[in-house]
Write a protein that holds these residues in place. Structure first.
Motif, PDB file in Angstrom:
ATOM      1  N   ASP A  20       0.827  -1.209   0.000  1.00 23.93           N
ATOM      2  CA  ASP A  20       0.000   0.000   0.000  1.00 23.93           C
ATOM      3  C   ASP A  20       0.862   1.261   0.000  1.00 23.93           C
ATOM      4  O   ASP A  20       0.593   2.218  -0.740  1.00 23.93           O
ATOM      5  CB  ASP A  20      -0.930   0.012   1.216  1.00 23.93           C
ATOM      6  N   ASN A  21       1.897   1.274   0.822  1.00 18.77           N
ATOM      7  CA  ASN A  21       2.766   2.452   0.920  1.00 18.77           C
ATOM      8  C   ASN A  21       3.557   2.676  -0.358  1.00 18.77           C
ATOM      9  O   ASN A  21       3.723   3.818  -0.804  1.00 18.77           O
ATOM     10  CB  ASN A  21       3.720   2.304   2.110  1.00 18.77           C
ATOM     11  N   TYR A  22       4.048   1.607  -0.946  1.00 20.65           N
ATOM     12  CA  TYR A  22       4.826   1.740  -2.181  1.00 20.65           C
ATOM     13  C   TYR A  22       3.942   2.252  -3.316  1.00 20.65           C
ATOM     14  O   TYR A  22       4.360   3.108  -4.107  1.00 20.65           O
ATOM     15  CB  TYR A  22       5.450   0.398  -2.555  1.00 20.65           C
ATOM     16  N   ASN A  23       2.726   1.735  -3.392  1.00 25.83           N
ATOM     17  CA  ASN A  23       1.795   2.179  -4.428  1.00 25.83           C
ATOM     18  C   ASN A  23       1.460   3.663  -4.265  1.00 25.83           C
ATOM     19  O   ASN A  23       1.460   4.428  -5.242  1.00 25.83           O
ATOM     20  CB  ASN A  23       0.518   1.343  -4.361  1.00 25.83           C
ATOM     21  N   LEU A  24       1.203   4.085  -3.031  1.00 26.91           N
ATOM     22  CA  LEU A  24       0.784   5.461  -2.760  1.00 26.91           C
ATOM     23  C   LEU A  24       1.937   6.455  -2.825  1.00 26.91           C
ATOM     24  O   LEU A  24       1.820   7.521  -3.452  1.00 26.91           O
ATOM     25  CB  LEU A  24       0.116   5.531  -1.381  1.00 26.91           C
ATOM     26  N   LEU A  25       3.067   6.119  -2.198  1.00 25.45           N
ATOM     27  CA  LEU A  25       4.134   7.092  -1.997  1.00 25.45           C
ATOM     28  C   LEU A  25       5.244   7.032  -3.042  1.00 25.45           C
ATOM     29  O   LEU A  25       6.082   7.935  -3.100  1.00 25.45           O
ATOM     30  CB  LEU A  25       4.752   6.892  -0.599  1.00 25.45           C
ATOM     31  N   VAL A  26       5.246   5.996  -3.868  1.00 28.89           N
ATOM     32  CA  VAL A  26       6.289   5.871  -4.887  1.00 28.89           C
ATOM     33  C   VAL A  26       5.665   5.828  -6.287  1.00 28.89           C
ATOM     34  O   VAL A  26       5.859   6.732  -7.100  1.00 28.89           O
ATOM     35  CB  VAL A  26       7.175   4.639  -4.634  1.00 28.89           C
ATOM     36  N   LEU A  27       4.914   4.763  -6.584  1.00 29.50           N
ATOM     37  CA  LEU A  27       4.377   4.607  -7.931  1.00 29.50           C
ATOM     38  C   LEU A  27       3.406   5.733  -8.301  1.00 29.50           C
ATOM     39  O   LEU A  27       3.532   6.359  -9.359  1.00 29.50           O
ATOM     40  CB  LEU A  27       3.685   3.252  -8.072  1.00 29.50           C
ATOM     41  N   ASN A  28       2.417   6.001  -7.446  1.00 28.66           N
ATOM     42  CA  ASN A  28       1.440   7.045  -7.771  1.00 28.66           C
ATOM     43  C   ASN A  28       2.095   8.421  -7.868  1.00 28.66           C
ATOM     44  O   ASN A  28       1.707   9.251  -8.698  1.00 28.66           O
ATOM     45  CB  ASN A  28       0.314   7.072  -6.737  1.00 28.66           C
ATOM     46  N   LYS A  53      12.392   9.451  -3.875  1.00 26.29           N
ATOM     47  CA  LYS A  53      13.606   8.669  -3.628  1.00 26.29           C
ATOM     48  C   LYS A  53      13.704   8.263  -2.167  1.00 26.29           C
ATOM     49  O   LYS A  53      13.978   7.090  -1.851  1.00 26.29           O
ATOM     50  CB  LYS A  53      14.828   9.497  -4.026  1.00 26.29           C
ATOM     51  N   GLU A  54      13.469   9.203  -1.263  1.00 26.84           N
ATOM     52  CA  GLU A  54      13.543   8.882   0.168  1.00 26.84           C
ATOM     53  C   GLU A  54      12.455   7.893   0.562  1.00 26.84           C
ATOM     54  O   GLU A  54      12.694   6.976   1.366  1.00 26.84           O
ATOM     55  CB  GLU A  54      13.426  10.166   0.988  1.00 26.84           C
ATOM     56  N   ASN A  55      11.247   8.070   0.021  1.00 27.11           N
ATOM     57  CA  ASN A  55      10.173   7.109   0.300  1.00 27.11           C
ATOM     58  C   ASN A  55      10.547   5.715  -0.169  1.00 27.11           C
ATOM     59  O   ASN A  55      10.315   4.718   0.535  1.00 27.11           O
ATOM     60  CB  ASN A  55       8.886   7.549  -0.406  1.00 27.11           C
ATOM     61  N   GLU A  56      11.134   5.628  -1.360  1.00 20.02           N
ATOM     62  CA  GLU A  56      11.483   4.316  -1.891  1.00 20.02           C
ATOM     63  C   GLU A  56      12.575   3.653  -1.060  1.00 20.02           C
ATOM     64  O   GLU A  56      12.505   2.451  -0.784  1.00 20.02           O
ATOM     65  CB  GLU A  56      11.923   4.424  -3.353  1.00 20.02           C
ATOM     66  N   ILE A  57      13.576   4.403  -0.673  1.00 18.57           N
ATOM     67  CA  ILE A  57      14.637   3.841   0.169  1.00 18.57           C
ATOM     68  C   ILE A  57      14.051   3.272   1.452  1.00 18.57           C
ATOM     69  O   ILE A  57      14.366   2.139   1.864  1.00 18.57           O
ATOM     70  CB  ILE A  57      15.702   4.911   0.483  1.00 18.57           C
ATOM     71  N   HIS A  58      13.190   4.042   2.086  1.00 18.79           N
ATOM     72  CA  HIS A  58      12.587   3.612   3.358  1.00 18.79           C
ATOM     73  C   HIS A  58      11.723   2.368   3.169  1.00 18.79           C
ATOM     74  O   HIS A  58      11.854   1.391   3.930  1.00 18.79           O
ATOM     75  CB  HIS A  58      11.752   4.762   3.932  1.00 18.79           C
ATOM     76  N   ILE A  59      10.858   2.376   2.146  1.00 22.45           N
ATOM     77  CA  ILE A  59       9.922   1.264   1.963  1.00 22.45           C
ATOM     78  C   ILE A  59      10.641   0.000   1.511  1.00 22.45           C
ATOM     79  O   ILE A  59      10.352  -1.100   1.996  1.00 22.45           O
ATOM     80  CB  ILE A  59       8.822   1.664   0.954  1.00 22.45           C
ATOM     81  N   LEU A  60      11.592   0.127   0.582  1.00 25.32           N
ATOM     82  CA  LEU A  60      12.307  -1.065   0.115  1.00 25.32           C
ATOM     83  C   LEU A  60      13.214  -1.642   1.192  1.00 25.32           C
ATOM     84  O   LEU A  60      13.439  -2.857   1.241  1.00 25.32           O
ATOM     85  CB  LEU A  60      13.120  -0.743  -1.139  1.00 25.32           C
ATOM     86  N   THR A  61      13.734  -0.800   2.064  1.00 27.68           N
ATOM     87  CA  THR A  61      14.523  -1.307   3.190  1.00 27.68           C
ATOM     88  C   THR A  61      13.649  -2.167   4.098  1.00 27.68           C
ATOM     89  O   THR A  61      14.065  -3.242   4.560  1.00 27.68           O
ATOM     90  CB  THR A  61      15.148  -0.152   3.991  1.00 27.68           C
TER      91      THR A  61
END
Length: 378
Positions: free
Chosen positions: A308-316, A348-356
């Protein structure tokens, strides 16, 4: 055979047709899904996108290390070969296409978009592009094809046989005229237009071969760390004079936008589409691992939150940046570019946090599974 349609599926990647077509084919074969999940994680781009290759941002298949056609050459599921059109009998072109499709070969060939109604350039201008053929229907005189057709959207369409054949032959004739004119041509240009065929290999009959193509969580986490530059895994990429890898591609895109602001030039947004495609495929990967139960029960809730977070904060958010860049093309207002530069930092920061967090839950799931296996053996 009067009709033949080879399997294809909708690809989460749609920006670059060479990646979209291949993933449409791979995802059309269920046996290939796990290999796709294991790969398509790392990215590369030019350090300096301000030039002729301004769209150079793409997936990088690190196990092979060659940028030229790696998506075919280095793919263990693909049997792939090609030949210049000057080595085949062009009078028998339609028969050649049908014969290869009947042998389960997908076909990739260069066409002149001027002659095919599905393209924006139809009867407006000559533009050369690859088209991907996956079937035919003799009764209706059509071929089933994929490409970035009208509005540059990657879709499947039915192309009348005469349009497809004419577009291939006219592109070839243009090459012959240029060759006979005596004008300077590069070694690659002298080879001329080519045709490529590729098919999915039947590894399922050989379990010992299939094993290395199956889901490997440790491989996925290792490649994710490479992408994020966590630990020492990324050092193999560190010495390139011209390229950056992984999370650093954000910086290249930002520098490119700054250059556009300074020079006021036309903006190439292909690299941004490619970055968005990377996020779409990452989300596909997360859902695939969840739906196919490759994580332990205790991690399901965490993975759902991650999705959910990746979809909202990165992809969208990447989709929003694409829309801003399209608005810039229309209004030529630099405020849109400054907004995108700022938002890329946030994404970028959102992706680093979520993928970690994604890496952590995958590793924790693996450890839990290993403990269960040990207890079973005891």
């Amino acid at each position: 055979m009067e009709k033949k349609i080879l399997p294809v599926a909708e690809s989460p990647v749609k920006g670059f047709s060479h990646q979209a077509a291949l993933l449409s084919i791979l995802l059309g074969h269920k046996e290939c899904w796990e290999w796709v999940c294991n790969n398509y994680i790392q990215l590369f781009s030019l350090k300096n996108l301000d030039g002729k290759r301004s769209g150079t941002l793409d997936f990088y298949y690190m196990d092979y290390g060659d940028f030229r056609a790696y998506e075919y050459i280095a793919n263990p599921w693909i049997r792939h070969f090609g030949t210049p059109l000057n080595m085949i009998n062009m009078d028998n072109l339609e028969r050649l296409l049908i014969d290869q499709l009947e042998k389960n070969f997908y076909i990739q060939v260069e066409v002149d978009e001027y002659y095919i109604h599905s393209y924006d350039a139809y009867e407006r201008g000559h533009a050369i592009h690859w088209i991907y053929i996956y079937g035919y229907d003799k009764a209706n005189h059509i071929f089933f094809c994929m490409d970035n057709f009208k509005n540059s959207k990657f879709v499947c369409d039915s192309i009348p046989s005469y349009e497809l054949l004419l577009s291939i032959k006219e592109n070839y004739n243009s090459y012959l005229k240029k060759l006979s004119s005596g004008n300077d041509m590069t070694a690659e240009e002298k080879i001329g237009p080519s045709i490529y065929m590729y098919q999915i290999l039947p590894y399922l009959a050989d379990p010992e071969n299939k094993e290395v193509l199956s889901i490997n969580i440790w491989r996925i986490t290792s490649l994710l760390k490479n992408y994020l530059h966590i630990g020492f895994q990324y050092l193999a990429y560190g010495n390139s004079q011209y390229y950056v890898f992984g999370i650093e591609v954000y910086n290249s895109l930002q520098k490119y936008l700054i250059s556009i602001i300074k020079k006021g030039e036309y903006i190439d947004i292909r690299g941004f589409y490619s970055l968005m495609d990377h996020k779409a495929l990452m989300l596909w990967r997360m859902k695939f691992l969840l739906e196919n139960k490759y994580i332990t029960t205790s991690q399901i809730s965490s993975l759902n939150d991650t999705i959910d977070n990746y979809n909202l904060l990165v992809l969208n958010k990447m989709r929003i940046q694409i829309n801003l860049l399209l608005k810039y093309r229309i209004k030529n207002d630099n405020r849109y570019l400054y907004k995108v530069i700022s938002e890329l930092d946030s994404i970028k920061e959102n992706e680093i946090h979520i993928l970690t967090k994604f890496i952590d839950l995958l590793e924790q799931s693996c450890h839990e599974q290993e403990i269960k296996n040990v207890n079973k053996e005891c």
